[in-house]
Design a protein around this motif. Structure first.
Motif, PDB file in Angstrom:
ATOM      1  N   LYS A   1       0.857  -1.185   0.000  1.00  0.00           N
ATOM      2  CA  LYS A   1       0.000   0.000   0.000  1.00  0.00           C
ATOM      3  C   LYS A   1       0.890   1.231   0.000  1.00  0.00           C
ATOM      4  CE  LYS A   1      -2.386  -0.906   3.766  1.00  0.00           C
ATOM      5  NZ  LYS A   1      -3.395  -0.786   4.825  1.00  0.00           N
ATOM      6  N   SER A   2       0.359   2.332  -0.441  1.00  0.00           N
ATOM      7  CA  SER A   2       1.088   3.591  -0.387  1.00  0.00           C
ATOM      8  C   SER A   2       1.362   3.966   1.057  1.00  0.00           C
ATOM      9  CB  SER A   2       0.265   4.699  -1.045  1.00  0.00           C
ATOM     10  OG  SER A   2       0.831   5.958  -0.771  1.00  0.00           O
ATOM     11  N   ARG A   3       2.503   4.561   1.293  1.00  0.00           N
ATOM     12  CA  ARG A   3       2.805   5.018   2.659  1.00  0.00           C
ATOM     13  C   ARG A   3       1.876   6.152   3.061  1.00  0.00           C
ATOM     14  NH1 ARG A   3       7.434   6.345  -0.307  1.00  0.00           N
ATOM     15  NH2 ARG A   3       7.558   8.552  -0.830  1.00  0.00           N
ATOM     16  N   TYR A   4       1.208   6.778   2.115  1.00  0.00           N
ATOM     17  CA  TYR A   4       0.255   7.851   2.409  1.00  0.00           C
ATOM     18  C   TYR A   4      -1.098   7.314   2.878  1.00  0.00           C
ATOM     19  CZ  TYR A   4       3.664  10.704   0.006  1.00  0.00           C
ATOM     20  OH  TYR A   4       4.828  11.330  -0.359  1.00  0.00           O
ATOM     21  N   SER A   5      -1.306   6.016   2.789  1.00  0.00           N
ATOM     22  CA  SER A   5      -2.591   5.443   3.183  1.00  0.00           C
ATOM     23  C   SER A   5      -2.558   4.844   4.581  1.00  0.00           C
ATOM     24  CB  SER A   5      -3.014   4.364   2.177  1.00  0.00           C
ATOM     25  OG  SER A   5      -2.121   3.277   2.223  1.00  0.00           O
ATOM     26  N   ALA A   6      -1.535   5.121   5.337  1.00  0.00           N
ATOM     27  CA  ALA A   6      -1.401   4.564   6.686  1.00  0.00           C
ATOM     28  C   ALA A   6      -2.640   4.872   7.526  1.00  0.00           C
ATOM     29  CB  ALA A   6      -0.157   5.122   7.366  1.00  0.00           C
TER      30      ALA A   6
ATOM     31  N   CYS B   1      -8.433   1.280   1.059  1.00  0.00           N
ATOM     32  CA  CYS B   1      -7.191   1.404   0.304  1.00  0.00           C
ATOM     33  C   CYS B   1      -7.135   0.362  -0.793  1.00  0.00           C
ATOM     34  CB  CYS B   1      -5.989   1.172   1.211  1.00  0.00           C
ATOM     35  SG  CYS B   1      -5.856   2.326   2.557  1.00  0.00           S
TER      36      CYS B   1
ATOM     37  N   LYS C   1       1.697  12.002  -9.613  1.00  0.00           N
ATOM     38  CA  LYS C   1       2.800  12.791  -9.055  1.00  0.00           C
ATOM     39  C   LYS C   1       2.749  14.250  -9.487  1.00  0.00           C
ATOM     40  CE  LYS C   1       5.834   8.855  -8.456  1.00  0.00           C
ATOM     41  NZ  LYS C   1       7.031   8.156  -8.883  1.00  0.00           N
TER      42      LYS C   1
END
Length: 63
Positions: A11-16, A21, A59
């Motif tokens: 998973k993206s680290r931004y979805s912590a 997700c 991005k």
């Protein structure tokens, strides 16, 4: 040559901490995407050119 399905899902680290997700498994042919909460439902395969274009758009804040 390694099997494209040996790559790990992530998973993206931004979805912590987020509950809704998606997970991605990148490989030489592109990427596979699946729902984190419904992993057994399968995945969507995306060819490498389309995956690269998607990442560029994200991005650059186009998406």
């Amino acid at each position: 040559m390694s099997n494209m399905y040996e790559q790990r899902w992530h998973k993206s680290r931004y979805s912590a901490g987020a509950e809704n997700c998606v997970e991605v498994r990148e490989h030489a042919a592109g990427a596979d995407i699946r729902d984190t909460q419904n992993r057994d439902a399968g995945h969507l395969g995306v060819p490498s050119a389309e995956w690269a274009a998607f990442l560029v758009a994200v991005k650059s804040a186009e998406l």
